[in-house]
Design a protein around this motif. Structure first.
Motif, PDB file in Angstrom:
ATOM      1  N   VAL A  37       0.833  -1.204   0.000  1.00  0.00           N
ATOM      2  CA  VAL A  37       0.000   0.000   0.000  1.00  0.00           C
ATOM      3  C   VAL A  37       0.869   1.255   0.000  1.00  0.00           C
ATOM      4  CG1 VAL A  37      -1.661   1.345   1.350  1.00  0.00           C
ATOM      5  CG2 VAL A  37      -2.009  -1.108   1.035  1.00  0.00           C
ATOM      6  N   LEU A  38       1.878   1.294   0.858  1.00  0.00           N
ATOM      7  CA  LEU A  38       2.762   2.460   0.894  1.00  0.00           C
ATOM      8  C   LEU A  38       3.485   2.656  -0.427  1.00  0.00           C
ATOM      9  CD1 LEU A  38       4.189   2.255   4.515  1.00  0.00           C
ATOM     10  CD2 LEU A  38       2.787   4.080   3.548  1.00  0.00           C
ATOM     11  N   ALA A  39       3.916   1.579  -1.051  1.00  0.00           N
ATOM     12  CA  ALA A  39       4.608   1.685  -2.339  1.00  0.00           C
ATOM     13  C   ALA A  39       3.679   2.257  -3.414  1.00  0.00           C
ATOM     14  CB  ALA A  39       5.132   0.316  -2.761  1.00  0.00           C
ATOM     15  N   LEU A  40       2.422   1.816  -3.413  1.00  0.00           N
ATOM     16  CA  LEU A  40       1.465   2.323  -4.400  1.00  0.00           C
ATOM     17  C   LEU A  40       1.197   3.816  -4.199  1.00  0.00           C
ATOM     18  CD1 LEU A  40      -1.149  -0.581  -4.486  1.00  0.00           C
ATOM     19  CD2 LEU A  40       0.490   0.027  -6.268  1.00  0.00           C
ATOM     20  N   VAL A  41       1.009   4.222  -2.965  1.00  0.00           N
ATOM     21  CA  VAL A  41       0.725   5.633  -2.688  1.00  0.00           C
ATOM     22  C   VAL A  41       1.957   6.495  -2.998  1.00  0.00           C
ATOM     23  CG1 VAL A  41       0.155   7.304  -0.884  1.00  0.00           C
ATOM     24  CG2 VAL A  41      -1.096   5.144  -1.028  1.00  0.00           C
ATOM     25  N   ARG A  42       3.128   6.050  -2.588  1.00  0.00           N
ATOM     26  CA  ARG A  42       4.346   6.835  -2.863  1.00  0.00           C
ATOM     27  C   ARG A  42       4.618   6.948  -4.357  1.00  0.00           C
ATOM     28  NH1 ARG A  42       7.003   4.337   2.171  1.00  0.00           N
ATOM     29  NH2 ARG A  42       6.761   6.042   3.651  1.00  0.00           N
ATOM     30  N   ALA A  43       4.264   5.933  -5.125  1.00  0.00           N
ATOM     31  CA  ALA A  43       4.465   5.990  -6.574  1.00  0.00           C
ATOM     32  C   ALA A  43       3.610   7.087  -7.207  1.00  0.00           C
ATOM     33  CB  ALA A  43       4.141   4.642  -7.202  1.00  0.00           C
ATOM     34  N   ARG A  44       2.455   7.353  -6.629  1.00  0.00           N
ATOM     35  CA  ARG A  44       1.555   8.393  -7.148  1.00  0.00           C
ATOM     36  C   ARG A  44       1.783   9.750  -6.486  1.00  0.00           C
ATOM     37  NH1 ARG A  44      -0.773   7.011 -11.935  1.00  0.00           N
ATOM     38  NH2 ARG A  44      -1.324   4.799 -11.880  1.00  0.00           N
ATOM     39  N   CYS A  45       2.629   9.791  -5.456  1.00  0.00           N
ATOM     40  CA  CYS A  45       2.943  11.032  -4.742  1.00  0.00           C
ATOM     41  C   CYS A  45       4.444  11.276  -4.826  1.00  0.00           C
ATOM     42  CB  CYS A  45       2.515  10.943  -3.287  1.00  0.00           C
ATOM     43  SG  CYS A  45       0.753  10.769  -3.047  1.00  0.00           S
ATOM     44  N   ASP A  80      -6.238   7.823  -9.408  1.00  0.00           N
ATOM     45  CA  ASP A  80      -5.194   6.870  -9.786  1.00  0.00           C
ATOM     46  C   ASP A  80      -4.780   6.003  -8.594  1.00  0.00           C
ATOM     47  OD1 ASP A  80      -5.212   7.838 -12.379  1.00  0.00           O
ATOM     48  OD2 ASP A  80      -3.430   9.100 -12.107  1.00  0.00           O
ATOM     49  N   ILE A  81      -4.697   6.601  -7.420  1.00  0.00           N
ATOM     50  CA  ILE A  81      -4.348   5.848  -6.211  1.00  0.00           C
ATOM     51  C   ILE A  81      -5.435   4.809  -5.920  1.00  0.00           C
ATOM     52  CG2 ILE A  81      -4.097   6.014  -3.696  1.00  0.00           C
ATOM     53  CD1 ILE A  81      -2.673   8.742  -4.214  1.00  0.00           C
ATOM     54  N   TYR A  82      -6.695   5.218  -5.977  1.00  0.00           N
ATOM     55  CA  TYR A  82      -7.789   4.276  -5.732  1.00  0.00           C
ATOM     56  C   TYR A  82      -7.778   3.130  -6.757  1.00  0.00           C
ATOM     57  CZ  TYR A  82     -10.233   6.764  -2.001  1.00  0.00           C
ATOM     58  OH  TYR A  82     -10.581   7.323  -0.803  1.00  0.00           O
ATOM     59  N   LEU A  83      -7.496   3.441  -8.004  1.00  0.00           N
ATOM     60  CA  LEU A  83      -7.448   2.405  -9.039  1.00  0.00           C
ATOM     61  C   LEU A  83      -6.304   1.426  -8.778  1.00  0.00           C
ATOM     62  CD1 LEU A  83      -8.745   1.409 -11.643  1.00  0.00           C
ATOM     63  CD2 LEU A  83      -7.166   2.887 -12.897  1.00  0.00           C
ATOM     64  N   HIS A  90      -3.380  -7.549  -2.199  1.00  0.00           N
ATOM     65  CA  HIS A  90      -3.369  -7.496  -0.738  1.00  0.00           C
ATOM     66  C   HIS A  90      -4.524  -6.680  -0.168  1.00  0.00           C
ATOM     67  CE1 HIS A  90       0.560  -9.388  -0.492  1.00  0.00           C
ATOM     68  NE2 HIS A  90       0.984  -8.550  -1.422  1.00  0.00           N
ATOM     69  N   VAL A  91      -5.137  -5.842  -0.989  1.00  0.00           N
ATOM     70  CA  VAL A  91      -6.173  -4.917  -0.528  1.00  0.00           C
ATOM     71  C   VAL A  91      -7.553  -5.555  -0.667  1.00  0.00           C
ATOM     72  CG1 VAL A  91      -7.257  -2.672  -0.931  1.00  0.00           C
ATOM     73  CG2 VAL A  91      -4.779  -2.904  -1.070  1.00  0.00           C
ATOM     74  N   VAL A  92      -8.325  -5.476   0.425  1.00  0.00           N
ATOM     75  CA  VAL A  92      -9.705  -5.961   0.412  1.00  0.00           C
ATOM     76  C   VAL A  92     -10.659  -4.810   0.075  1.00  0.00           C
ATOM     77  CG1 VAL A  92     -11.553  -6.930   1.848  1.00  0.00           C
ATOM     78  CG2 VAL A  92      -9.211  -7.778   2.075  1.00  0.00           C
TER      79      VAL A  92
END
Length: 95
Positions: A37-45, A80-83, A90-92
């Motif tokens: 989750v942190l990797a996905l958010v940091r990639a978009r921020c 984009d983060i939500y997508l 890993h996300v439910v």
């Protein structure tokens, strides 16, 4: 109270950007969940920005809830983060 949003318009359009945004994500209790989750958010921020993280495990430890608070700069960035989270194994659920 009247709703000024058009048909099909997301509540994300009502946010005044940039804004601090609390993103809630529920997923597996595995160590990989938070890292993914942190990797996905940091990639978009890409802004060098601090992300506040609060964790809460389910009673049995099968699930973990994360609340990530960070600055979003546009509706598109948030969508984009939500997508990305939607496609993460890993996300439910994310709110």
């Amino acid at each position: 109270m009247a709703d000024d949003s058009g048909p099909g318009e997301s509540g994300l359009a009502l946010i005044d950007y940039p804004a601090r945004f609390p993103l809630k994500v529920l997923g597996s209790g595995s160590p990989e969940f938070e890292a993914a989750v942190l990797a996905l958010v940091r990639a978009r921020c890409p802004q060098a920005e601090h992300i506040d993280v609060r964790r809460r495990s389910s009673r049995a430890g099968k699930y973990m809830a994360l609340t990530l608070t960070f600055t979003v700069y546009s509706q598109q960035q948030l969508e984009d983060i939500y997508l990305d989270l939607y496609h993460c194994d890993h996300v439910v659920m994310s709110l």
